[in-house]
Scaffold this motif. Structure first.
Motif, short mmCIF file in Angstrom:
data_model
loop_
_atom_site.label_atom_id
_atom_site.label_comp_id
_atom_site.label_asym_id
_atom_site.label_seq_id
_atom_site.Cartn_x
_atom_site.Cartn_y
_atom_site.Cartn_z
N MET A 53 0.84 -1.20 0.00
CA MET A 53 0.00 0.00 0.00
C MET A 53 0.87 1.25 0.00
SD MET A 53 -3.28 0.03 -0.23
CE MET A 53 -4.82 -0.84 0.08
N ALA A 54 1.92 1.23 0.82
CA ALA A 54 2.82 2.38 0.88
C ALA A 54 3.51 2.59 -0.47
CB ALA A 54 3.85 2.19 1.99
N GLN A 55 3.93 1.49 -1.11
CA GLN A 55 4.56 1.58 -2.43
C GLN A 55 3.61 2.16 -3.47
OE1 GLN A 55 6.03 -2.38 -3.37
NE2 GLN A 55 8.13 -1.72 -3.02
N SER A 56 2.31 1.88 -3.31
CA SER A 56 1.31 2.28 -4.29
C SER A 56 0.66 3.62 -3.96
CB SER A 56 0.22 1.21 -4.39
OG SER A 56 0.76 -0.05 -4.72
N ALA A 57 1.09 4.25 -2.87
CA ALA A 57 0.44 5.48 -2.41
C ALA A 57 0.41 6.56 -3.48
CB ALA A 57 1.12 6.00 -1.15
N GLU A 58 1.48 6.68 -4.25
CA GLU A 58 1.53 7.72 -5.29
C GLU A 58 0.49 7.44 -6.39
OE1 GLU A 58 2.33 11.09 -7.34
OE2 GLU A 58 2.94 10.54 -5.29
N GLU A 59 0.28 6.17 -6.72
CA GLU A 59 -0.73 5.82 -7.72
C GLU A 59 -2.12 6.24 -7.24
OE1 GLU A 59 -0.40 4.70 -10.85
OE2 GLU A 59 1.75 5.00 -10.48
N PHE A 60 -2.41 6.02 -5.96
CA PHE A 60 -3.71 6.44 -5.43
C PHE A 60 -3.80 7.96 -5.36
CE2 PHE A 60 -3.42 2.08 -3.55
CZ PHE A 60 -4.53 1.56 -4.18
N ASP A 84 8.80 -2.25 11.10
CA ASP A 84 8.94 -3.56 10.45
C ASP A 84 8.46 -3.51 9.01
OD1 ASP A 84 9.87 -4.54 12.84
OD2 ASP A 84 8.22 -5.96 13.17
N ILE A 85 7.34 -2.84 8.80
CA ILE A 85 6.76 -2.75 7.45
C ILE A 85 7.75 -2.08 6.51
CG2 ILE A 85 4.93 -1.70 6.07
CD1 ILE A 85 3.18 -1.84 8.68
N GLU A 86 8.33 -0.98 6.95
CA GLU A 86 9.27 -0.24 6.10
C GLU A 86 10.57 -1.02 5.90
OE1 GLU A 86 7.68 4.28 7.12
OE2 GLU A 86 9.49 3.53 8.10
N PRO A 90 11.71 -2.36 1.27
CA PRO A 90 12.71 -1.29 1.16
C PRO A 90 12.23 -0.14 0.27
CG PRO A 90 13.73 -3.45 0.89
CD PRO A 90 12.25 -3.67 0.87
N GLY A 91 12.51 1.05 0.73
CA GLY A 91 12.16 2.24 -0.04
C GLY A 91 10.77 2.76 0.22
N CYS A 92 9.95 2.01 0.96
CA CYS A 92 8.58 2.48 1.22
C CYS A 92 8.53 3.27 2.52
CB CYS A 92 7.60 1.31 1.26
SG CYS A 92 7.36 0.57 2.90
N LYS A 93 7.63 4.24 2.55
CA LYS A 93 7.36 5.00 3.77
C LYS A 93 5.86 4.95 4.03
CE LYS A 93 11.31 6.58 5.24
NZ LYS A 93 11.79 6.21 6.61
#
Length: 218
Positions: A53-60, A84-86, A90-93
């Protein structure tokens, strides 16, 4: 179907989150909302999902949609879990808020209670549910998965595109539709209207001789 579902207005609950307290309607504002729940912090499937979800945040964000997670653990637990999620993705916030619901009250209002899963104390757990809410605060689509099955976040992006296209034009998206594919003209649009609104549309010749299957691009 009992509980919040398609066509219902999301209750304007005040929620405590990793980014402070707010009311749901204020958070939605004039945008779309992806509201998704998880059985628990520090669990394997949920950890992979929140990272995606964090990786896809920009798409949303491009689609005018905000993200809002939910789990029954408290804010302190959420903040520790985010690390842990981050680390796993890797690279997600995780820049979106996550609702805390230790009293298991919010999940009941949002129809996110798992009918079978309970924690070690016998308390109810959230289901793996997801509501897409429009700017009018109405639920447009809901997914419900068992705890054992992770969601396909790419599918959430796809259905966002479908919902927004249908909201803007009098069309629907056929099976396996993806952006750029043909859409079908809504049955509420008469043939005369279709000629005006979609002059390049085509109608499929069917054995029934009914001209309901009309394709176009928008």
């Amino acid at each position: 179907m009992p509980g919040l579902t398609i066509g219902d207005t999301v209750p304007n609950l005040e929620v405590e989150t990793t980014q402070g307290k707010f009311k749901l309607h204020d958070f939605i504002g004039n945008e779309w909302l992806i509201l998704f729940s998880h059985p628990g912090d520090f669990t394997p499937v949920c950890t992979t999902e929140l990272g995606k979800m964090a990786q896809s945040a920009e798409e949303f964000h491009k689609r005018g949609a905000k993200l809002l997670g939910l789990s029954c653990d408290d804010v302190e637990s959420h903040n520790k879990w985010i690390k842990d999620i981050e680390a796993f993705t890797p690279g997600c916030k995780v820049n979106y808020p996550i609702i805390a619901d230790p009293k298991r009250e919010i999940i009941k209002h949002l129809n996110m209670v798992d009918p079978d899963e309970k924690d070690s104390s016998g308390n109810q757990l959230p289901s793996r549910a997801l509501h897409i809410v429009g700017p009018d605060k109405v639920v447009k689509l809901s997914f419900l998965y068992p705890a054992t099955t992770g969601r396909n976040i790419d599918e959430v992006v796809r259905v966002m595109d479908s919902l927004q296209k249908a909201a803007k034009h009098k069309v629907a998206t056929p099976v396996n539709w993806k952006p750029g594919d043909h859409v079908v003209i809504s049955p509420s649009v008469s043939n005369d209207q279709a000629k005006q609104m979609f002059p390049d549309h085509t109608t499929v010749d069917l054995p029934s001789k009914k001209d309901y299957l009309r394709f176009t691009h928008v």
